[in-house]
Scaffold this active site. Structure first.
Site, PDB file in Angstrom:
ATOM      1  CG  ASP A   1      -2.021   1.021   1.147  1.00 22.84           C
ATOM      2  OD1 ASP A   1      -2.561   1.398   2.215  1.00 22.84           O
ATOM      3  OD2 ASP A   1      -2.333   1.471   0.026  1.00 22.84           O
TER       4      ASP A   1
ATOM      5  CE  LYS B   1      -0.869   3.312  -4.017  1.00 24.38           C
ATOM      6  NZ  LYS B   1      -0.852   2.604  -2.703  1.00 24.38           N
TER       7      LYS B   1
ATOM      8  CG  ASP C   1      -5.361  -0.168  -1.169  1.00 26.34           C
ATOM      9  OD1 ASP C   1      -5.225   0.892  -0.561  1.00 26.34           O
ATOM     10  OD2 ASP C   1      -6.443  -0.520  -1.688  1.00 26.34           O
ATOM     11  CG  ASN C   2      -4.512   2.189  -3.505  1.00 27.98           C
ATOM     12  OD1 ASN C   2      -3.649   2.126  -2.623  1.00 27.98           O
ATOM     13  ND2 ASN C   2      -5.708   2.710  -3.279  1.00 27.98           N
TER      14      ASN C   2
ATOM     15  CD  GLU D   1      -8.485   4.750  -0.028  1.00 26.27           C
ATOM     16  OE1 GLU D   1      -8.766   3.677  -0.592  1.00 26.27           O
ATOM     17  OE2 GLU D   1      -7.344   5.217  -0.049  1.00 26.27           O
TER      18      GLU D   1
HETATM   19  O1  LIG Z   1      -0.368   7.024  -2.763  1.00 25.92           O
HETATM   20  C1  LIG Z   1      -0.985   6.249  -2.030  1.00 25.92           C
HETATM   21  N1  LIG Z   1      -0.370   5.552  -1.087  1.00 25.92           N
HETATM   22  C2  LIG Z   1       1.090   5.694  -0.923  1.00 25.92           C
HETATM   23  C3  LIG Z   1       1.451   6.939  -0.069  1.00 25.92           C
HETATM   24  C4  LIG Z   1       2.926   7.251  -0.046  1.00 25.92           C
HETATM   25  C5  LIG Z   1       3.723   6.033   0.359  1.00 25.92           C
HETATM   26  C6  LIG Z   1       5.134   6.394   0.738  1.00 25.92           C
HETATM   27  N2  LIG Z   1       5.716   5.240   1.377  1.00 25.92           N
HETATM   28  C7  LIG Z   1       5.228   4.656   2.471  1.00 25.92           C
HETATM   29  C8  LIG Z   1       6.051   3.606   2.810  1.00 25.92           C
HETATM   30  C9  LIG Z   1       7.078   3.552   1.870  1.00 25.92           C
HETATM   31  C10 LIG Z   1       8.218   2.729   1.707  1.00 25.92           C
HETATM   32  N3  LIG Z   1       9.060   2.958   0.681  1.00 25.92           N
HETATM   33  C11 LIG Z   1       8.809   3.974  -0.183  1.00 25.92           C
HETATM   34  C12 LIG Z   1       7.720   4.817  -0.082  1.00 25.92           C
HETATM   35  C13 LIG Z   1       6.858   4.590   0.958  1.00 25.92           C
HETATM   36  C14 LIG Z   1      -2.466   6.148  -2.140  1.00 25.92           C
HETATM   37  C15 LIG Z   1      -3.149   7.132  -2.878  1.00 25.92           C
HETATM   38  C16 LIG Z   1      -4.549   7.100  -2.979  1.00 25.92           C
HETATM   39  C17 LIG Z   1      -5.275   8.134  -3.763  1.00 25.92           C
HETATM   40  C18 LIG Z   1      -4.843   9.457  -3.722  1.00 25.92           C
HETATM   41  C19 LIG Z   1      -5.514  10.427  -4.441  1.00 25.92           C
HETATM   42  C20 LIG Z   1      -6.631  10.075  -5.206  1.00 25.92           C
HETATM   43  F1  LIG Z   1      -7.297  11.036  -5.885  1.00 25.92           F
HETATM   44  C21 LIG Z   1      -7.061   8.759  -5.259  1.00 25.92           C
HETATM   45  C22 LIG Z   1      -6.378   7.782  -4.534  1.00 25.92           C
HETATM   46  C23 LIG Z   1      -5.283   6.080  -2.349  1.00 25.92           C
HETATM   47  C24 LIG Z   1      -4.593   5.098  -1.626  1.00 25.92           C
HETATM   48  O2  LIG Z   1      -5.268   4.085  -0.997  1.00 25.92           O
HETATM   49  C25 LIG Z   1      -3.189   5.119  -1.531  1.00 25.92           C
HETATM   50  O3  LIG Z   1      -2.584   4.110  -0.824  1.00 25.92           O
HETATM   51 MG   LIG Z   2      -3.945   2.528  -0.463  1.00 28.01          MG
END
Ligand SMILES: O=C(NCCCCCn1ccc2cnccc21)c1cc(-c2ccc(F)cc2)cc(O)c1O
Ligand SMILES: [Mg+2]
Length: 214
Positions: free
Chosen positions: A141, A144, A169-170, A199
């Site tokens: 998660d 991506k 996820d996603n 979500e």
């Molecule tokens: O971007 C998403 N998640 C990732 C967040 C940043 C992760 C950074 N990070 C964390 C641990 C880690 C380890 N290594 C490297 C990097 C690391 C996300 C986005 C949406 C979304 C957003 C806007 C929209 F309009 C629609 C949907 C919905 C979701 O459910 C999501 O999960």
């Molecule tokens: Mg997610």
């Protein structure tokens, strides 16, 4: 300029949830994010699919890539049998600070180990640091475009065994097209898509469940 979104989520938990009661922590976050402000937790709809896969696998060792505020961390850890461990990886130090407090508020700190940093750097260190031979369950998660490289890294580090379950996820929104391509065209995975919605919205999204065949 005031509180961050993760800080506002923590406040909602402290105001509306009961200490030591993971279900009330989950409910407080879902209520806040549905009615006050959206946040990228896996949420209640996809959360039910996450719960059913975790219960089916009943993992002794689990990995989560992408902690954020700890919502899915709490969802997973609350279902783990005694003595099992969930390792969760978070890149953003501010999110890690909030997630630790939400995990502790739920009373699940003894089951969860939070690692701060990029997954690509931390995955190769897991075996030596935690004495884990392989993961029964992995929840993806985080970024991506890291789903494929980190899945390959887990394979290369010998952290997957015959029957390990990956849940991503996603895969529709924001989307992980390379990942779907990878697991769906790879003879070493048995993969299945679980349709749901993004979500707290009506937008289509879903989870891809992939079993590593060894
Ligand atoms: O971007 C998403 N998640 C990732 C967040 C940043 C992760 C950074 N990070 C964390 C641990 C880690 C380890 N290594 C490297 C990097 C690391 C996300 C986005 C949406 C979304 C957003 C806007 C929209 F309009 C629609 C949907 C919905 C979701 O459910 C999501 O999960
Ligand atoms: Mg997610």
């Amino acid at each position: 300029t005031g509180l961050s979104r993760p800080q506002r989520i923590l406040k909602a938990v402290q105001k509306n949830a009961k200490k030591g009661d993971p279900q009330s922590v989950i409910a407080a976050i879902d209520h806040y994010c549905r009615h006050k402000e959206w946040a990228m937790n896996v949420g209640d709809d996809k959360g039910l699919i996450l719960d059913s896969v975790v219960m089916e696998v009943n993992p002794s060792s689990a990995l989560e890539l992408g902690t954020y505020c700890g919502y899915s961390t709490v969802r997973i850890a609350r279902l783990l049998p005694a003595g099992s461990t969930l390792i969760t990886v978070e890149f953003n130090p501010h999110c890690a600070v909030i997630a630790r407090q939400i995990i502790a508020y739920a009373g699940l700190q003894d089951k969860v180990k939070l690692m701060e940093g990029p997954s690509g750097d931390l995955i190769p260190k897991i075996k030596e640091q935690f004495g884990i031979t392989s993961f029964d369950f992995v929840f993806l998660d985080h970024w991506k475009d890291r789903y494929v490289p980190d899945t390959k890294l887990l394979e290369e580090c010998g952290l997957l065994r015959k029957g390990s379950v990956l849940l991503a996820d996603n895969v529709i929104c924001p989307g992980a097209p390379e990942y779907l391509e990878y697991v769906r065209n790879n003879p070493r995975y048995e993969t299945r898509y679980f349709p749901s919605n993004l979500e707290y919205t009506k937008v289509e999204d879903g989870l891809e469940k992939s079993v590593f065949l060894g």
